[in-house]
Write an enzyme that holds these catalytic residues in place. Structure first.
Site, PDB file in Angstrom:
ATOM      1  N   CYS A 180      15.170  14.504 -38.805  1.00 37.99           N
ATOM      2  CA  CYS A 180      15.272  13.374 -39.731  1.00 37.99           C
ATOM      3  C   CYS A 180      13.899  13.008 -40.283  1.00 37.99           C
ATOM      4  CB  CYS A 180      15.880  12.168 -39.025  1.00 37.99           C
ATOM      5  SG  CYS A 180      17.634  12.344 -38.634  1.00 37.99           S
ATOM      6  N   HIS A 210      15.410   7.107 -41.733  1.00 39.10           N
ATOM      7  CA  HIS A 210      15.726   5.934 -40.912  1.00 39.10           C
ATOM      8  C   HIS A 210      14.485   5.330 -40.264  1.00 39.10           C
ATOM      9  CE1 HIS A 210      15.166   8.117 -37.120  1.00 39.10           C
ATOM     10  NE2 HIS A 210      15.888   9.111 -37.626  1.00 39.10           N
TER      11      HIS A 210
END
Length: 425
Positions: free
Chosen positions: A352, A334
């Site tokens: 992440c 992301h």
């Protein structure tokens, strides 16, 4: 067909009714089919109608018990059965086994209930003359009360080359022999063709994948031939909607956590390299192959959902853009504009893969569900095979095949499913 007279007389070799617990089609020894040149092998097959009889489980009108095997017997030792095919109205072939001496054939897979079968029997007498009989029979309605429904996934559409097929059962099947009945009836076809197999994730779920990734631009269809088939006590196959999916380009992405770089390939060629940051110590990104689950343009990520106490030095609560999900527990690739200074040089995330907004938007628009995302050189554990997304590719082919009920191996232990939780940044 024409009937060739037997040299032993019209009454010779007639079959007798077999009184057994099975459905028996009993064949006479056959007759010598000599032609004008005396060669029995050149004769047309004789019509064996009057040399066929039913016994045991066959009732008046040719109705057979679907819970008992189908059996074909050559009554006279001088004759033998050479081939038997049994096909139902849906085109499903009944598997069977022929004795080496041709004396007997029996079905090795369960008959479907409430179904019409066409049975073709070929015979040969001691002189080599061929005989043939084609007949039909109908199996009775099942006495069982439960029908096993199967639901295939993912939904019809176009996916990446890493997308497994899934089959969800509405009742558990634990016994290996019963699993084999189910698995044998779940038919997968791919164009181009591939080598693949089902793997039992648990008693109610199967995944199917090839030995290697699917080919690009493939068409993959799955259907069930289980309807009416006996699986176990009081359980028969039910209906299932067939499914067809397709694959797009072969898109694979590799995140090297040590080099802080994401490399994206399309059809074997590198199309982009992106500086990234991955999980810091204590929050390391999982190694291994993952499959894109979904793309979410905006996701609210909160530290409390991954066990970080509110108000601690590690807590966060923020909106994240261009998020590509690869685990149900909240691992994404992301946009992370707050860590641009570390991207390409250090790992500072909570698990992440973060990149700048421009690159995240490009990646978001390039990949689709089913595309492959691999992480290497992280200090984290390897992505679990099941329960937290599609980690199927983290089992090698030998381990994968061991999860099939149609192989001789022992099913690999899928382990405990990961606890589902929202995202970590």
């Amino acid at each position: 067909m024409r009937h060739t007279e037997s040299p032993r007389g019209a009454g010779a070799g007639r079959s007798r009714v077999v009184g057994c617990a099975l459905l028996a089609i009993t064949l006479g020894a056959g007759v010598t089919g000599c032609t004008s040149d005396g060669d029995p092998l050149s004769a047309e097959p004789y019509d064996a109608t009057d040399r066929i009889s039913f016994g045991g489980s066959v009732e008046a009108g040719g109705t057979a018990d679907p819970d008992k095997p189908l059996e074909v017997v050559a009554e006279d030792p001088a004759g033998r059965v050479t081939d038997v095919t049994a096909v139902d109205a849906s085109g499903r072939h009944l598997a069977g086994e022929l004795a080496a001496d041709g004396s007997r054939w029996h079905s090795t897979s369960p008959l479907a209930a409430d179904t019409r079968y066409t049975v073709r029997v070929s015979t040969e007498d001691e002189d080599g003359a061929p005989g043939r009989r084609v007949l039909t029979l109908t199996t009775g309605k099942p006495t069982t009360s439960k029908r096993l429904a199967v639901t295939f996934g993912p939904p019809a559409g176009t996916y990446g080359v890493g997308q497994p097929l899934t089959a969800e059962l509405d009742a558990p099947v634990a016994d290996r022999a019963r699993r084999a009945v189910v698995e044998r009836a779940l038919k997968v076809e791919s164009t181009p063709a591939v080598t693949g197999t089902w793997h039992w994730v648990d008693d109610k779920k199967l995944h199917y994948r090839p030995k290697d990734y699917w080919p690009a631009h493939a068409t993959i269809s799955v259907r069930s031939a289980l309807e009416g088939v006996a699986i176990g006590d009081r359980l028969r196959g039910g209906t299932a909607e067939p499914l067809t999916i397709r694959t797009g380009d072969r898109v694979t992405a590799v995140t090297d956590a040590a080099a802080h770089r994401l490399t994206v390939h399309r059809n074997g060629e590198v199309i982009k390299e992106i500086p990234v940051t991955t999980g810091k110590p204590g929050f390391e990104t999982r190694n291994g192959v993952k499959v894109v689950l979904a793309r979410e343009r905006l996701v609210r990520m909160r530290s409390t959902t991954v066990g970080i106490a509110e108000g601690s030095a590690e807590s966060y609560d923020m909106d994240v853009h261009f998020a590509t999900r690869v685990t149900w527990s909240g691992e994404y690739l992301h946009a992370a504009p707050w860590s641009v200074g570390s991207q390409g040089s250090a790992n500072v995330s909570h698990g992440c893969v973060g990149m700048n907004t421009t690159n995240a938007e490009w990646f978001f628009g390039t990949v689709r569900a089913g595309d492959v995302v691999e992480v290497v050189n992280s200090a984290g554990d390897t992505m679990e095979p099941f329960g937290n997304g599609y980690g199927d590719w983290n089992l090698d082919w030998t381990e994968w095949r061991a999860g099939s009920a149609l192989t001789s191996g022992t099913a690999a232990d899928p382990g405990e499913s990961a606890r589902l939780r929202p995202a970590a940044v």
